[in-house]
Write a protein that holds these residues in place. Structure first.
Motif, short mmCIF file in Angstrom:
data_model
loop_
_atom_site.label_atom_id
_atom_site.label_comp_id
_atom_site.label_asym_id
_atom_site.label_seq_id
_atom_site.Cartn_x
_atom_site.Cartn_y
_atom_site.Cartn_z
N PRO A 59 24.96 52.94 10.65
CA PRO A 59 23.91 53.42 9.64
C PRO A 59 24.58 53.42 8.19
O PRO A 59 25.69 53.80 8.02
CB PRO A 59 23.81 55.05 10.03
CG PRO A 59 24.26 55.04 11.33
CD PRO A 59 25.14 54.25 11.67
N GLY B 218 25.52 49.13 5.39
CA GLY B 218 25.15 49.62 6.77
C GLY B 218 25.01 48.51 7.68
O GLY B 218 25.66 48.45 8.69
N ALA C 273 21.57 50.04 2.35
CA ALA C 273 21.10 49.44 3.81
C ALA C 273 22.13 48.15 4.18
O ALA C 273 22.32 47.98 5.13
CB ALA C 273 19.50 49.33 3.39
N GLU D 36 26.52 56.75 6.75
CA GLU D 36 27.83 56.71 7.32
C GLU D 36 28.79 55.81 6.48
O GLU D 36 29.69 55.83 6.38
CB GLU D 36 27.99 56.38 8.87
CG GLU D 36 29.09 56.65 9.49
CD GLU D 36 28.90 56.42 11.10
OE1 GLU D 36 30.08 56.19 11.70
OE2 GLU D 36 27.82 56.60 11.45
#
Length: 93
Positions: A59, A53, A50, A62
């Motif tokens: 995200p 990102g 997290a 990704e």
């Protein structure tokens, strides 16, 4: 079982030596960028998906996929350069 001659797909086109050199240079640049981005994130204490990102503005899935994938893909250099710029890193030529 073989296909009739009119249904055989054409052979995969060979890449030129120049294209091969370009791809090899891109792969090397990709590796260097991933290592530099990884070091920068470690220095900043960003270790969770997290957090990665959020730092890269994409995200979490990704971002971690982009940084961890082993297979080179067209466009990876541009994505990694954008990620490095977002982190405020100086990207060497």
């Amino acid at each position: 079982m073989s296909l009739p001659p009119d249904q055989i797909s054409p052979a995969k086109p060979k890449i030129t030596p120049e294209e091969h050199r370009h791809r090899a240079a891109d792969r090397l640049r990709t590796i260097r960028l991933k290592m530099a981005i990884g070091r920068e994130m470690d220095e900043r204490g960003i270790i969770t998906p997290a957090g990665i990102g959020a730092a890269l503005g994409i995200p979490a899935a990704e971002a971690t996929s982009m940084l961890n994938r082993k297979q080179w893909r067209e466009g990876d250099v541009a994505l990694l350069e954008a990620a490095a710029a977002r982190l405020g890193m100086r990207v060497p030529d």
